[in-house]
Design a protein around this motif. Structure first.
Motif, PDB file in Angstrom:
ATOM      1  N   TYR A  24      17.129 -18.333  -1.888  1.00 43.83           N
ATOM      2  CA  TYR A  24      17.195 -19.712  -2.355  1.00 43.83           C
ATOM      3  C   TYR A  24      17.625 -20.615  -1.210  1.00 43.83           C
ATOM      4  O   TYR A  24      18.597 -20.324  -0.493  1.00 43.83           O
ATOM      5  CB  TYR A  24      18.177 -19.850  -3.521  1.00 43.83           C
ATOM      6  N   ALA A  25      16.870 -21.719  -1.013  1.00 45.35           N
ATOM      7  CA  ALA A  25      17.190 -22.716   0.007  1.00 45.35           C
ATOM      8  C   ALA A  25      17.316 -22.039   1.373  1.00 45.35           C
ATOM      9  O   ALA A  25      16.423 -21.322   1.801  1.00 45.35           O
ATOM     10  CB  ALA A  25      18.461 -23.467  -0.381  1.00 45.35           C
ATOM     11  N   HIS A  26      18.453 -22.239   2.029  1.00 48.11           N
ATOM     12  CA  HIS A  26      18.645 -21.681   3.363  1.00 48.11           C
ATOM     13  C   HIS A  26      19.439 -20.381   3.336  1.00 48.11           C
ATOM     14  O   HIS A  26      19.925 -19.929   4.383  1.00 48.11           O
ATOM     15  CB  HIS A  26      19.364 -22.707   4.251  1.00 48.11           C
ATOM     16  N   ALA A  27      19.602 -19.782   2.173  1.00 46.60           N
ATOM     17  CA  ALA A  27      20.337 -18.524   2.070  1.00 46.60           C
ATOM     18  C   ALA A  27      19.546 -17.408   2.750  1.00 46.60           C
ATOM     19  O   ALA A  27      18.314 -17.471   2.842  1.00 46.60           O
ATOM     20  CB  ALA A  27      20.581 -18.183   0.608  1.00 46.60           C
ATOM     21  N   PRO A  28      20.229 -16.377   3.246  1.00 45.91           N
ATOM     22  CA  PRO A  28      19.520 -15.253   3.885  1.00 45.91           C
ATOM     23  C   PRO A  28      18.549 -14.596   2.917  1.00 45.91           C
ATOM     24  O   PRO A  28      18.846 -14.410   1.741  1.00 45.91           O
ATOM     25  CB  PRO A  28      20.660 -14.296   4.263  1.00 45.91           C
ATOM     26  N   LYS A  29      17.389 -14.256   3.416  1.00 51.27           N
ATOM     27  CA  LYS A  29      16.361 -13.613   2.590  1.00 51.27           C
ATOM     28  C   LYS A  29      16.665 -12.126   2.440  1.00 51.27           C
ATOM     29  O   LYS A  29      17.024 -11.450   3.406  1.00 51.27           O
ATOM     30  CB  LYS A  29      14.984 -13.812   3.209  1.00 51.27           C
TER      31      LYS A  29
END
Length: 473
Positions: free
Chosen positions: A241-246
């Motif tokens: 989500y958003a800039h969270a780590p994938k």
């Protein structure tokens, strides 16, 4: 005053209690037993529903299904933990009638019957429909990311693999140089072979194995023609989500009936984006409910003009906000340009009419322009270029009608949020924070079906009572 004392463990009872006395009459496990007992497992596609004429007797598939449904209801999903529960949990003892299959047998049942388990989850929805527990006129659609088994360290693309191979080659070269240096010192008579020479050789062998493994991954990535791959779980995709780590994950989609709160349809896919899932999920829910018309509430992630238009063709009404991209606030926004359907023109804030000047077939959009930009006094506030261009999707009318319903009744978004978010929270709590235990999309779908079935049973009992379900079953 003393304390409440328990019975003496060595006390012998004249008549030992029966297994039936272990479970209360209103216990949730009785609903599980009644539901599974009402199923035709052969019709659902379960294997080994008829005992073989020869060989060692096996466990009944309905007993294994009971155990799994009960386990997911009680946050016991591991086959090893289910095996332990058969020995020490009173409800499991009652449900399995003191049977205790080993963990390999338990795991094999889920491994061998994924499609039948999915159909079992759908069968409970039909069971509830037959009892009049499902409204079927308005539903809420949403998706959530569920962690896969693979580690985030197994996510790699071509660039990262090339970088790791180059780094590994540098490390190998370093150890080889050290070995050459040791050999030169020995040849010049400066001492015997160092004691850590063997350790250097082992390090080189380990690095070479790592290089071979990375090269093998490079070949696998090139063969699949994908930019990024999750090794060890190739059907999972990096999601976040958003800039969270994938992280490696799957996308769990659910359609929840607004009136009953039950999940009437669900699916698992590996698409990180929801924009292309509106039509297939809505049509599938409409078929499950056997409705002539369906009202779907969802969020801006599903605001795809093509999908919304296809839903309208299927008598499916969609209510959701339009997902709009970011834009320079110094200039007029596209929403400030008013479209007139009769003349097929767009009126700009300066009072000029923008007319068709071309079509983008790839983006299914129409381009509108006006020569009035050259003399317009508002041009600095409109565009920094020579002319302002407005693109309108061919199916933009479907999006506008969709958004108009939200403006007409803002409570629809509150209903959507309260309806579809709660099941995800419960499912993630019951599944260890939202993580699958099996690998591969086929098996993951079976796990998701068990989680959805467990939620539906729990919600139905809490809402309508156990008697309503066990009596009908």
């Amino acid at each position: 005053m003393g304390f409440i004392e328990g019975q003496d463990r060595a006390q012998v009872s004249l008549l030992p209690p029966s297994i039936e006395d272990y479970v209360a009459p209103e216990a949730l496990v009785r609903v599980v037993d009644a539901f599974v007992d009402s199923l035709d497992l052969s019709e659902l596609g379960f294997e080994r529903t008829v005992a073989a004429a020869t060989g060692r007797p096996g466990f009944r598939p309905d007993d294994m299904l009971r155990l799994y449904v009960w386990g997911y209801l009680n946050q016991v999903r591991s086959s090893r933990m289910l095996e332990r529960a058969c020995w020490r949990d009173l409800e499991a003892l009652w449900l399995m009638r003191r049977l205790a299959p080993d963990y390999r047998t338990i795991a094999a049942f889920r491994h061998d019957n994924p499609e039948a388990i999915v159909r079992t989850s759908a069968a409970f929805v039909q069971f509830c429909r037959e009892q009049g527990l499902v409204g079927g006129h308005m539903v809420a659609l949403d998706g959530t990311k569920m962690r896969a088994v693979a580690s985030p360290k197994n996510i790699a693309g071509a660039e990262r693999l090339a970088r790791d191979i180059a780094h590994t080659e540098r490390e190998i070269a370093y150890y080889l140089d050290r070995l050459d240096s040791m050999d030169e010192q020995v040849a010049q008579g400066f001492g015997d072979q160092p004691t850590h020479r063997e350790a250097f050789g082992d390090a080189i062998a380990s690095l070479q194995r790592r290089k071979d493994r990375l090269a093998k991954r490079q070949g696998e990535l090139a063969k699949r023609e994908e930019s990024v791959l999750v090794f060890g779980e190739p059907e999972a995709k990096p999601m976040g989500y958003a800039h969270a780590p994938k992280v490696p994950a799957y996308n769990l989609q659910s359609v929840v009936d607004v009136e009953s709160g039950l999940i009437v349809h669900h699916d698992v896919c590996n698409d990180a984006n929801d924009s292309h899932l509106l039509h297939p999920m809505s049509v599938a829910a409409k078929e499950v409910l056997e409705a002539d018309q369906l009202h779907v509430l969802t969020d801006g992630g599903y605001s795809n003009a093509v999908e919304v238009a296809r839903c309208e063709d299927e008598a499916i009404i969609v209510s959701a906000p339009i997902k709009r991209g970011a834009m320079n606030s110094e200039h007029f926004r596209p929403t400030q340009f008013v479209y007139d359907q009769e003349s097929d023109t767009i009126r700009c804030p300066g009072g000029y009419d923008l007319r068709r000047s071309g079509i983008h077939t790839r983006g299914r959009a129409v381009r509108y322009r006006t020569p009035g930009c050259k003399t317009c006094s508002l041009k600095p506030r409109c565009t920094s270029g020579a002319q302002r261009t407005i693109h309108r999707l061919i199916d933009q009318g479907a999006l506008d009608r969709m958004e108009a319903r939200i403006y007409a009744d803002p409570s629809l978004m509150r209903i959507r949020r309260c309806t579809v978010e709660h099941p995800f929270g419960t499912i993630k709590r019951m599944s260890g924070g939202g993580r699958f235990l099996t690998r591969g999309l086929r098996k993951v779908k079976a796990e998701a079906a068990l989680s959805v079935l467990a939620f539906n049973i729990l919600h139905a009992v809490n809402t309508f009572g156990a008697g309503k379900l066990t009596g009908a079953g």
